[in-house]
Enzyme design. Structure first.
Site, PDB file in Angstrom:
ATOM      1  N   GLU A 141       0.926  -1.223  -0.016  1.00 57.26           N
ATOM      2  CA  GLU A 141       0.024  -0.096   0.044  1.00 57.26           C
ATOM      3  C   GLU A 141       0.828   1.300   0.024  1.00 57.26           C
ATOM      4  O   GLU A 141       0.675   2.254   0.752  1.00 57.26           O
ATOM      5  CB  GLU A 141      -1.031   0.071   1.287  1.00 57.26           C
ATOM      6  CG  GLU A 141      -2.019  -1.282   1.083  1.00 57.26           C
ATOM      7  CD  GLU A 141      -2.919  -1.225   2.359  1.00 57.26           C
ATOM      8  OE1 GLU A 141      -3.060  -0.294   3.104  1.00 57.26           O
ATOM      9  OE2 GLU A 141      -3.718  -2.049   2.358  1.00 57.26           O
ATOM     10  N   GLU A 288      -5.328  -9.132   0.157  1.00 55.45           N
ATOM     11  CA  GLU A 288      -5.804  -9.233   1.813  1.00 55.45           C
ATOM     12  C   GLU A 288      -7.288  -8.928   1.870  1.00 55.45           C
ATOM     13  O   GLU A 288      -7.735  -8.195   1.083  1.00 55.45           O
ATOM     14  CB  GLU A 288      -5.008  -7.955   2.501  1.00 55.45           C
ATOM     15  CG  GLU A 288      -3.523  -8.333   2.920  1.00 55.45           C
ATOM     16  CD  GLU A 288      -3.168  -6.762   3.657  1.00 55.45           C
ATOM     17  OE1 GLU A 288      -4.104  -6.183   4.254  1.00 55.45           O
ATOM     18  OE2 GLU A 288      -1.975  -6.813   3.806  1.00 55.45           O
TER      19      GLU A 288
END
Length: 519
Positions: A141, A288
């Site tokens: 991220e 995820e």
């Protein structure tokens, strides 16, 4: 036999035997290749993997962790680093692993091809193919958590890829980077989604790289946070994959596609966002997703029941292979966040409560994934036991034991003197048997393994010697079978090679025996 007769007979015989030996040798040599092709074909099927974090106070040593993964039939994992001991322990197993470059290493790798080559040599070449490394996730991220490193992201990815090319591993191991869902805007309806314009200078060339190399777009997608940020707008059932009436399904007004769950909508939003940049051949890999089992008062929907429902339904959804409304022919693979509760994480409470298991492998909650094949061998609804907790005072334990064998009507006959489970003759041993007897009698129902806080659920069969606990399927033997079957698979090439050499030797002996009399 006259010489002329022999000469007319032997050549056809030699030719025939030569063909037999040649075909056997070709078959022996091609077996590993066909097996590799078979593995690659299996990897094309959608799967469920697990993220393994390390902020766990009692994380298993790597060899024990690998045995646990094998027992649970978990064949895909993602690490947040490239732990050498764990990569060693994974060697010669069927477990496929994504390794990661932490965010704090982006600067060094993105600035130096030599550093990238060294990283590949140290963390990939040193272990592959004995350890089945399938991909490298570069950072995590980055665009939304460390935006200052964004300019280094693609250079780091390309440097690592070039190092894989130099080692001739670029077709086996993919390189990508996981993104937060927040890099997309207006994600519902999915047909209106697009990437945040702020990051187009990074995302556009990244997508072209992924398209060129056949690598996936890695996305971290959490319907939990969608629900938390849109209370009253997005129904809880839509987030949990619960069955919906047609009236409750979300409908994209532009495509008229019906969405029965939030995750599918998020995946399709990613596909639409890519299409807006003229990319249509990059698959989405959900690196995820998950649901926390505990939260503080600000997160009332972080509960064991919701975590169980989300995870169980997610697993079923993936294995149903129904794809998404926009792409029904493609079912994204997912990595559940996460395998273990990371109890060392800082608040809020939910940060430490995403795991399916505690660090000691005790399940946090009972999955309901029956019918999903061999995955999660614990199918925790079928192979769990209830035992007494450590450290409980004898008086409290005795009271719970008395209740289980009395009002609880557990079958306590096996812990009477002279019976198979009388030993060890102590309160804890007897209580474990009684608690488990009650738990199994109640169908492993929620709340049936508590006994005022002195009992816990375990996936380890507490049976010992001739004492067989109710519900036991001799997990110890099954575990050994799992480990052994993996070892057989790892050594199968050499066994088959020996077998093929044995055949060839036998044929050569046959040739000698047949031809020797003629000479």
């Amino acid at each position: 036999m006259p010489f002329t007769s022999m000469s007319s007979t032997v050549p056809p015989l030699l030719f025939f035997l030569f063909i037999v030996i040649f075909n056997l040798s070709i078959s022996a040599k091609s077996w590993p290749l066909s097996q590799e092709n078979k593995i690659q074909e299996q990897d094309k099927d959608p799967f469920v993997g697990f993220n393994i974090g390390t902020d766990v106070s009692s994380l298993l040593p790597p060899p024990d962790l690998v045995k646990f993964l094998q027992t649970q039939k978990i064949n895909h994992i993602r690490l947040y680093d490239a732990d050498p001991e764990l990569l060693k322990a994974l060697a010669k197993t069927k477990i496929r692993v994504i390794i990661s470059v932490p965010n704090n290493q982006l600067l060094a790798i993105g600035s130096s091809n030599a550093t990238a080559a060294s990283w590949i040599g140290r963390n990939v070449v040193a272990y592959y193919p004995e350890t089945l490394i399938t991909a490298i996730s570069v950072g995590d991220e980055v665009l939304t958590t460390v935006p200052s490193s964004a300019p280094l992201l693609l250079p780091a990815i390309e440097s690592l890829y070039n190092a894989l090319v130099a080692s001739n591993l670029h077709t086996q191991i993919k390189v990508s980077t996981p993104h937060a869902a927040s890099i997309m805007m207006d994600t519902f309806p999915p047909s209106q989604a697009y990437f945040n314009q702020t990051w187009l200078s990074v995302i556009s060339p990244l997508l072209r790289f992924l398209s060129k190399t056949g690598s996936p777009l890695m996305m971290n997608l959490y319907p939990y946070y969608v629900y938390m940020q849109n209370k009253g707008v997005v129904p809880l059932d839509n987030c949990l994959f619960e069955p919906l009436t047609p009236a409750k399904e979300m409908v994209d007004p532009n495509t008229l596609l019906h969405y029965t769950n939030v995750l599918d909508a998020m995946v399709d939003a990613a596909y639409v966002s890519m299409k807006n940049l003229n990319i249509s051949d990059v698959a989405v890999l959900v690196t995820e997703t998950g649901w926390p089992s505990q939260g503080d008062k600000m997160e009332p929907h972080a509960t064991i029941d919701n975590a169980d429902t989300y995870t169980s339904n997610l697993i079923k959804h993936v294995f149903d292979r129904t794809g998404t409304p926009l792409r029904p022919e493609v079912t994204p693979s997912v990595y559940i966040y996460e395998l273990f509760n990371e109890d060392k994480r800082a608040p809020p409470v939910s940060e430490a409560s995403w795991g399916l298991f505690y660090g000691n492998t005790t399940p946090v909650y009972l999955l309901h994934v029956s019918g999903s094949g061999a995955f999660l061998a614990n199918d925790t609804t079928n192979k769990t036991y209830c035992v007494a907790m450590d450290g409980v005072d004898v008086k409290t334990l005795q009271a719970a034991l008395d209740w289980a064998c009395g009002p609880g009507r557990a079958n306590c006959s096996e812990i009477q003197p002279g019976e198979s489970c009388y030993q060890p003759n102590n309160v804890k041993g007897h209580a474990s048997f009684a608690f488990n007897s009650y738990y199994q009698k109640e169908g492993r129902a929620s709340g049936s393994c508590d006994f005022k806080g002195v009992a816990m659920i375990t996936t380890t069969d507490p049976s010992h010697g001739s004492c067989i606990f109710p519900g036991s399927k001799k997990v110890g033997n099954q575990t050994q079978t799992v480990v052994n079957s993996t070892q057989v698979a790892a050594g199968e090439t050499s066994s088959r090679s020996l077998l093929s050499r044995g055949f060839c030797a036998s044929i050569m002996i046959l040739v000698t025996c047949v031809l020797l009399p003629f000479w």
